[in-house]
Design an enzyme around this catalytic site. Structure first.
Site, short mmCIF file in Angstrom:
data_model
loop_
_atom_site.label_atom_id
_atom_site.label_comp_id
_atom_site.label_asym_id
_atom_site.label_seq_id
_atom_site.Cartn_x
_atom_site.Cartn_y
_atom_site.Cartn_z
N GLU A 98 1.14 -1.38 -0.19
CA GLU A 98 0.26 0.09 -0.13
C GLU A 98 1.41 1.15 -0.36
O GLU A 98 1.72 1.05 0.55
CB GLU A 98 -0.93 0.41 0.90
CG GLU A 98 -2.38 -0.37 1.40
CD GLU A 98 -3.37 -0.12 1.68
OE1 GLU A 98 -3.19 1.05 0.65
OE2 GLU A 98 -4.41 -0.13 2.51
N ASP A 99 0.44 2.67 -0.43
CA ASP A 99 1.11 3.40 -0.74
C ASP A 99 1.47 4.05 0.97
O ASP A 99 2.30 4.56 1.48
CB ASP A 99 0.78 4.61 -1.24
CG ASP A 99 -1.14 4.94 -1.06
OD1 ASP A 99 -1.99 3.96 -0.98
OD2 ASP A 99 -1.91 5.93 -2.12
N ASP A 102 -4.34 4.71 5.81
CA ASP A 102 -4.41 5.90 7.28
C ASP A 102 -5.81 4.63 7.69
O ASP A 102 -5.21 5.40 9.26
CB ASP A 102 -5.24 6.77 6.56
CG ASP A 102 -6.04 8.00 6.50
OD1 ASP A 102 -5.86 8.42 7.82
OD2 ASP A 102 -6.62 8.36 6.13
N LYS A 130 -0.33 5.97 8.69
CA LYS A 130 -1.10 7.52 9.81
C LYS A 130 -1.39 6.62 10.77
O LYS A 130 -2.32 5.80 10.56
CB LYS A 130 -1.75 8.43 8.79
CG LYS A 130 -1.56 9.35 7.92
CD LYS A 130 -2.78 10.25 7.44
CE LYS A 130 -2.37 11.40 6.37
NZ LYS A 130 -3.41 11.45 5.02
N PHE A 152 -2.15 16.05 3.99
CA PHE A 152 -2.07 15.44 3.42
C PHE A 152 -0.96 15.61 2.71
O PHE A 152 -0.56 16.22 2.31
CB PHE A 152 -3.61 15.88 2.75
CG PHE A 152 -3.91 15.11 1.91
CD1 PHE A 152 -4.91 14.36 1.58
CD2 PHE A 152 -3.13 15.52 0.04
CE1 PHE A 152 -5.14 13.39 0.62
CE2 PHE A 152 -4.02 14.68 -0.65
CZ PHE A 152 -4.71 13.92 -0.27
N VAL A 153 -0.46 14.50 2.30
CA VAL A 153 1.37 14.76 1.46
C VAL A 153 0.65 14.36 0.35
O VAL A 153 0.33 13.25 -0.17
CB VAL A 153 2.12 13.50 2.38
CG1 VAL A 153 2.09 14.35 3.78
CG2 VAL A 153 1.34 12.35 2.24
N ASP A 159 -1.03 11.42 -5.00
CA ASP A 159 -2.24 12.29 -5.49
C ASP A 159 -3.12 12.87 -4.77
O ASP A 159 -3.76 12.53 -3.59
CB ASP A 159 -2.96 11.44 -6.48
CG ASP A 159 -3.98 11.00 -6.07
OD1 ASP A 159 -4.35 10.13 -5.58
OD2 ASP A 159 -5.30 11.39 -7.39
N ARG A 165 1.50 12.42 -8.60
CA ARG A 165 1.78 11.41 -8.39
C ARG A 165 3.39 11.76 -8.75
O ARG A 165 3.82 10.16 -8.92
CB ARG A 165 1.15 10.31 -9.34
CG ARG A 165 -0.04 10.15 -9.15
CD ARG A 165 -1.08 8.81 -9.41
NE ARG A 165 -1.98 8.76 -9.29
CZ ARG A 165 -2.80 8.23 -8.41
NH1 ARG A 165 -2.56 8.15 -6.99
NH2 ARG A 165 -3.88 8.39 -8.21
P1 5GP Z 1 -7.14 4.20 4.24
O1 5GP Z 1 -8.46 3.02 4.44
O2 5GP Z 1 -6.58 3.35 5.83
O3 5GP Z 1 -7.95 5.55 5.56
O4 5GP Z 1 -6.75 4.70 2.55
C1 5GP Z 1 -5.58 4.26 2.75
C2 5GP Z 1 -5.52 5.11 1.54
O5 5GP Z 1 -5.95 6.25 1.74
C3 5GP Z 1 -4.14 5.21 0.70
O6 5GP Z 1 -4.54 4.28 0.06
C4 5GP Z 1 -4.25 6.43 -0.56
O7 5GP Z 1 -4.88 5.99 -1.53
C5 5GP Z 1 -5.42 7.14 0.68
N1 5GP Z 1 -5.17 8.69 1.41
C6 5GP Z 1 -4.56 8.38 2.74
N2 5GP Z 1 -3.70 9.64 3.41
C7 5GP Z 1 -3.35 10.41 2.22
C8 5GP Z 1 -2.24 11.57 1.78
O8 5GP Z 1 -1.94 11.95 3.27
N3 5GP Z 1 -2.22 11.25 1.11
C9 5GP Z 1 -2.90 10.42 -0.52
N4 5GP Z 1 -2.52 10.90 -1.68
N5 5GP Z 1 -3.48 10.26 -0.38
C10 5GP Z 1 -4.35 9.30 1.20
#
Ligand code: 5GP
Length: 180
Positions: A98-99, A102, A130, A152-153, A159, A165
């Protein structure tokens, strides 16, 4: 594009070094075992490309898309998982790449899909973690960097509304660049 960036959090050199360390950790855990690497598109494409280049064993790469974010910066609905070229998960050692994790909802949904398919093992590797907004009970065994706040990064695959990206580093955007 670069003028939109207020601050660089992780430089290209820092990222290269950390990705190498992560790959060494992965190799340490799986040794010579074949690995199925699940790349969560689109954000993880750059990280995964760098990571797998440092893995020594046989690797099969599977692409999935988890849709949970629209064009803004907050989750808009529960993640929906699409697997491109679906495979039989049974008996596989799966590493989800995963990138950023969160809330953890995306990872949790993915683990559910892979586990239900009969994988032998499932672990997660995230370039960023995060921790402040974690809602799902998921473990990220291999984590690149921890973000303490909820900034938010963008960059290195991440992106905002499809942009940024291709930045080779991770940064925070200037105020005014992030929609409400
Ligand atoms: P989760 O389901 O863990 O809340 O969300 C994960 C996804 O949220 C990541 O794969 C990403 O695409 C998006 N995301 C969460 N925080 C950020 C952030 O700070 N920047 C970006 N660009 N995407 C984020």
């Amino acid at each position: 594009m670069e003028a939109d960036v207020e601050r660089i959090l992780y430089s290209r050199a820092q990222i290269d070094e950390r990705v190498k360390e992560l790959a060494a950790q992965v190799v340490g855990v799986y040794r010579e075992k074949d690995l199925t690497v699940v790349v969560v598109l689109s954000g993880a494409f750059m990280f995964a490309a760098d990571l797998v280049r440092h893995l020594a064993q046989h690797v099969e790469v599977v692409f999935v898309r988890a849709t949970s974010y629209g064009d803004g910066t907050a989750p808009q609905h529960a993640p929906k998982i699409d697997v491109f070229d679906p495979i039989d998960w049974s008996g596989r050692d799966v590493l989800i790449v995963e990138d950023i994790v969160d809330t953890g909802h995306t990872l949790s949904a993915l683990i559910g899909v892979v586990t239900a398919g009969g994988a032998r093992s499932v672990r997660a590797c995230a370039f960023l973690e995060k921790t402040s907004r974690r809602a799902a009970d998921v473990e990220v065994e291999f984590a690149g960097f921890q973000l303490e706040g909820d900034e938010f990064v963008v960059g290195y695959g991440l992106d905002l509304a499809g942009r940024y990206r291709n930045l080779p580093y991770v940064g925070v955007l200037r105020a005014g660049r992030i929609p409400d």
